[in-house]
Every structure is written in structure tokens, then in C-alpha cells.
Design an enzyme around this catalytic site. Sequence first.
Site, PDB file in Angstrom:
ATOM      1  N   GLU A 140      -6.649 -10.517  -0.934  1.00 52.62           N
ATOM      2  CA  GLU A 140      -7.490 -10.222   0.240  1.00 52.62           C
ATOM      3  C   GLU A 140      -8.958 -10.083  -0.161  1.00 52.62           C
ATOM      4  OE1 GLU A 140      -5.891  -6.945   2.521  1.00 52.62           O
ATOM      5  OE2 GLU A 140      -3.833  -7.500   2.053  1.00 52.62           O
ATOM      6  N   GLU A 154       0.789  -1.239   0.000  1.00 52.21           N
ATOM      7  CA  GLU A 154       0.000   0.000   0.000  1.00 52.21           C
ATOM      8  C   GLU A 154       0.823   1.292   0.000  1.00 52.21           C
ATOM      9  OE1 GLU A 154      -2.615  -0.411   3.358  1.00 52.21           O
ATOM     10  OE2 GLU A 154      -3.535  -2.224   2.583  1.00 52.21           O
TER      11      GLU A 154
HETATM   12  O1  9MR Z   1      -7.549  -7.707   8.837  1.00 51.82           O
HETATM   13  C1  9MR Z   1      -6.702  -6.734   9.417  1.00 51.82           C
HETATM   14  C2  9MR Z   1      -7.403  -6.109  10.608  1.00 51.82           C
HETATM   15  O2  9MR Z   1      -7.572  -7.061  11.638  1.00 51.82           O
HETATM   16  C3  9MR Z   1      -6.579  -4.931  11.124  1.00 51.82           C
HETATM   17  O3  9MR Z   1      -7.289  -4.273  12.155  1.00 51.82           O
HETATM   18  C4  9MR Z   1      -6.299  -3.978   9.979  1.00 51.82           C
HETATM   19  C5  9MR Z   1      -5.472  -2.810  10.454  1.00 51.82           C
HETATM   20  O4  9MR Z   1      -4.768  -2.192   9.431  1.00 51.82           O
HETATM   21  O5  9MR Z   1      -5.597  -4.669   8.962  1.00 51.82           O
HETATM   22  C6  9MR Z   1      -6.387  -5.666   8.387  1.00 51.82           C
HETATM   23  O6  9MR Z   1      -5.693  -6.232   7.291  1.00 51.82           O
HETATM   24  C7  9MR Z   1      -5.380  -5.336   6.224  1.00 51.82           C
HETATM   25  C8  9MR Z   1      -4.271  -5.939   5.427  1.00 51.82           C
HETATM   26  O7  9MR Z   1      -3.174  -6.195   6.253  1.00 51.82           O
HETATM   27  C9  9MR Z   1      -3.847  -5.019   4.301  1.00 51.82           C
HETATM   28  N1  9MR Z   1      -4.938  -4.684   3.461  1.00 51.82           N
HETATM   29  C10 9MR Z   1      -6.108  -4.178   4.135  1.00 51.82           C
HETATM   30  C11 9MR Z   1      -6.540  -5.134   5.235  1.00 51.82           C
HETATM   31  C12 9MR Z   1      -7.763  -4.572   5.859  1.00 51.82           C
HETATM   32  O8  9MR Z   1      -7.487  -3.335   6.447  1.00 51.82           O
END
Ligand code: 9MR
Length: 653
Positions: free
Chosen positions: A475, A356
Site C-alpha cells: 500500500e 493489522e
Molecule cells: O483506502 C481505504 C479508504 O478508502 C478507507 O476509508 C479506509 C478505511 O479503513 O481504508 C483504506 O484502506 C486501508 C487498507 O485497507 C488497509 N491499510 C490502511 C489503508 C488506509 O487506511
Amino acid sequence: MIGKNYRKLLAGVMGAAMALSSVASTTNAAFIAGENITLSTVSAASSSGSVIYSTDFEDGDVSYFSNRGGDDTTVISSGTDEKGNKVLVASGRSKDWNGPAFHFDKVCKPYTEYYVSFRFKGKYYTGNTVSFQYDDMDGTPHYKNLIQNISTSDWYTVKNLKISFTDEMQNVSVYLEGGQDDIYIDDFTVEEVPVVPIEDDLKSIRKVYADDFKIGTAITPDNLSSKSFMALVEKHFNGSLTAGNEMKPDSVLNQTACQNYFEETGDDEDPQISFSAAKPFLNYCKKNHVPVRVHTLVWHSQTPDWFFKEGYKDDGEWVSKEKMLKRMENYIKNYFTELTKLYPDVDFYACDVVNEAFTDQGAPRNPGQQGQSGSENSAWVKVFGDNSFIEYAFDYARKYAPKGCKLYYNDYNEWSTGKTNAMIELAKKLKAKGTLDGLGLQCHCNITSLWPQAFQYDNMLTAMEAAGVDLQVTEFDATIEKATEENYAKQKTFFSDMMKVFEKHSDSISAVVFWGVTDDRSWRAEGVPLLFDGDYKAKSAYYGVVGDREEKDIPEPVTEPTTGGYPAAKVWGDANDSGDVKMNDAVLIMQSIANSDEYGENGSDPNHITAQGIANADVYENGTSGLTNKDALQIQKYLIHSITSLDPKDFTE
Ligand code: 9MR
């Protein structure tokens, strides 16, 4: 049912095990202070899906609760609300994170799901949050907000909040935080959730797509403790697993270890890391031979600001680009070195090296700190001045990643034209250099926005293919605005259309990974974005994904035998392989867990545990999660004759 005397005995033995663990582990921080809860008055968990703990506080007993956060002023006591009803009262809270905590692992069993229900209110109008906390095996605490910022001065009912934990999680609690006013709790109940069998007659998603791409998902440690959840993972998704949070920089980088290393050596360019949070996940992948996507090394989010600061201090000055480059190289080196040392047999087949880094317009993020506000600014850009850190990260990842681990740049809103173009440009450039293998397309969709639609995604994939690199959907989920029949039908159509698009591009897509399994455990639970509901039943979205395709005939992954690749046990409980079982066997187990560098299988201490010792010592739930404190506890129970055998098959509570 545990008898009364037995329960008292168990409390004593538990005390001994805890004492041992705090001697052995210097980082076993007392985040949950307050009174110790003994097991002597706790009801045993029933296996029938019944209530295992319930109180309306009329008897004034608050002994299963304590002050979370450990300030000197908070008092957890029996008291009354404004109307004179008997309740639990948390008063004198000096910080908003001090509050009443209920300790699960003293009442409940690991690998079992529980519903927690209770009512609470703040004395005055404040925002309160319901959170979950546990310590991993190294004593590092982990938190998760379950219900955020409930602003009300009236009673709020929490109903059937699902909680579970593995035996690699200790000091498991649910607590209330927010504001500093008194908090009242009433009608607190813990019920065991009956194990729901999954629909076994469904077609397996991974088998249906076996000729096209790997099918995977992301899981978190609490998922590992749900039998039904993991049955779904095994049936449909175990072509590839990603750790939901536990392999991200904030889980892996260890501030205390970094500062200590700096103090001892004068070297502040060699960040110290730990996979303690990821171990339950990695142990599972090892045991079940599931390929792992490593997520993620370099990211603006979930990365502590201190990593970029002098002395690794929260309030230090930002370091120079030169110093950060050294830190980045050593961090990536240490990350892969430790991972492959701990898990030489796990197939780390893919890694999101950078996550990102582009805005939707394809520009670098704004420079700045992430901090507690979770800002979208990037400390990488702050230190480097631009996105040049990306190229370095891939250089180092290529240098240190294990053979066979493909390297990806991963991003969301990948369909935004500016971002699509930036990703293609990056991929072309780094592919030519030989440092990048693919692009990760997060594919977090929102059906209501009608963007992207499947045909647009199709076009985007065609454009991306021009970069000539591997593509992975990393994802995938798709929210709807409201859970209505009509929206569920639209969700089914969307998943169906998208899978057809992925299938069409299957020559360039090597994996389709969903971001979770059941709606209730999704990071976007309110948008019900996944294929299964909270009762583990297939939604229409599942049928959209599978369509009328047939399962391919593929071999099932072979789960390791219970010895996990270790030799067969010679004498159960004999951790030091001396031929008999004594207290020092329990001690060695605790030491090997708390200080694996010295006492682990490859430890430096001459008396470290051996492979044979590990095979002998894994007596509690043999073969499920490696050595844990429970194995040491079992040996102690044996030594005080509370149990008569250490053979795992002889032990029943
Ligand atoms: O699923 C993850 C969630 O539990 C966390 O709170 C969040 C915080 O940034 O991150 C989520 O996973 C992310 C992933 O690592 C990167 N792409 C977006 C996902 C959703 O935010």
C-alpha cells in the site's frame, strides 16, 4: 442532443426498466426516497466539457433533488435564506442523515467525469458533510464521505468536486447530511470534465521494474469510470490490482442474507456473502487479465460488529469462540468458493488473510467493538481473548484458497520494532506449518516524520528476510506536510531512495503496490502522497520512482475480445436465444442480474441465461462491463421502435 419528444419517451422506458428491476430484486432498498425525477426536462449531456446542468434556484425548480434517507418529515422545496435570496431548502430533517440529494444518473452519463460545484449553509452552526451514494447491481447501497464535517453557519463553497460512475452503479447521488437543522443550497452546477490525455511518452513504471517485481495499485469503483485515470493504471500499474474497499469484510458480508439464512435453516454458523460491490472491479480485472491481490479476509476494521453477535444482530450477545471459529471457516470457504465460481479465470495470486492484528509493540489489539466510531479495538480479540484467531484464519485460507493464491499477513508501521518482530515470529511459525507464504508491508509513509528513512527500511527488510517468506509492498504512499516545491523535491528523493532499497531486495520482494494513482483520489489526499496529480500529470515523485532506468521489453497483456470469452452474438438482443427479440429477452436480462443464482449463467432455473444468450444480449457498450440494466433498456427502446437496430455498432444517442 436528445430531442424533447425523444426525452419523454426515454423517461417512459426508464420507468419500465426501473419497475422491472424492483420486481426482480427484493433487496432494491429505497434509500433515496422522494419524488421521481423524469428525464423529460433534463438537458442532455454535452460531450464538449461544458455545463450540463446549472441552477441558481430563481425559477423555484428543485425537481432534480430529493430527500435522502426517506423520512416522512423532510421537505425539499424552493424557499429563501435569511436574506431573502431564492435557494433550495431542506427542512423538517428528522435525522442527521436526511438531507438534500442531487441525482446524477438522471442527468449524467456513466464513464464520464463531472465537476460539481455549489454553495451551501446550515441554518444554524452545525457540522455538515458532503457524501456520495450509489446502489450496486444487487441494490445494496454504498456511501462515501467526500468532504467531512464542515462546521460553519456561513455559506460554504464546494468547487469542482469530481464525480463519475460506471453503468454498474445505480441511483447515484451527492447529498448533504449532518445535524437536523435546515440546509440551504444555491448556485448548483454540473460540468463535464474534458478528457485529459495522459502523458504517453513517459516510461511505464511496470515495464521499468519488469525484471524486479510486479508493479500494482489499488483502485475504487469511481476510478473505473475515469478514462484518464484508467489509462494511467493500464500504462503503469496493471501488474497487480487491489480493490480499495470492495473486497473487505464489510463489503462482502451481507447481514440480511445472513439473518434470512439463519431463519430459514436454523444455521447461524454459515455467513452469507456477496461480491456485488466488487463486481465492477473484478470485471475489469477479468477483461484486462490483471492479477488481483485479495484484500482482506480477517481484520478488526471495516468489519461489522453483527458478524460476531448472536443472530447476526447489531445488539446481539457476543458469540462464543467455538461458534466464531465455525463462522470464520465458513466465511472464508464461502468467500473463495464464490470468488472462483464467479471469476474462474481471474488470477487471484495473493491474499491478505489477516490485516493489522498487531499494535506497534507487537501485542494484540484491545478487545472491543469497532462499531460506527471506527475504533481501533478488535472484535476478533474480544471473542477469542487473544490473537489466536490469526492461526485459524491461515488454516482455513490454505484449505479453501484457489491454487496459486499466496497467503499473506499484512500490516502498517511495519518498521516499528515490536511489530517487525511480531511479524517475523508469525511468519516463521506459520511458514513451518505451511499456511503462510508471505508478509505484506503496507509502507504508508510520512516524509515529514523522517521515520522511516530509506536506510531504516532497508535494515527492516534484511531482518524480515530472515523469516524466509515472500515479501510484498502492498500500500505504498508517502505524504508531505505542505505542497511546496521543497517538499515535492523531498518526496521525489524519498520515492527514489525507497525504490532503490526495494530493488536491492528484489529477490525477496515479489510486488510493489501503490495505494492509489492520483493525489486527488487518495485516501490521504491532503498529504498529496502519490505519483500523479489530479490532472493526471506525473509529479516529481514519479521521476523519483523511475529514475534513469530503462523499460524492459515485455509483452502487453491481451485484453479479451469484445465478446469477453463468450461466443459471437447470433441475434443481437436475443437473451433467451430463441431466434428473435421480444420483451421476455429484456426481462431475462434483468432477472439474470438481480437473481443470478436462479437466472445467471449457471442458474438453477431451467430458463436461465446461457453463454450464447449473454453474447446476444450485451448490446449496450458491448464488451465493456458485461450485462447491465442498460442492455434491457436498449431492447425495450428497440421494441417500441425508438431505435432501429440492436447491433452495438449502429447505436449512437
Ligand atoms: O483506502 C481505504 C479508504 O478508502 C478507507 O476509508 C479506509 C478505511 O479503513 O481504508 C483504506 O484502506 C486501508 C487498507 O485497507 C488497509 N491499510 C490502511 C489503508 C488506509 O487506511
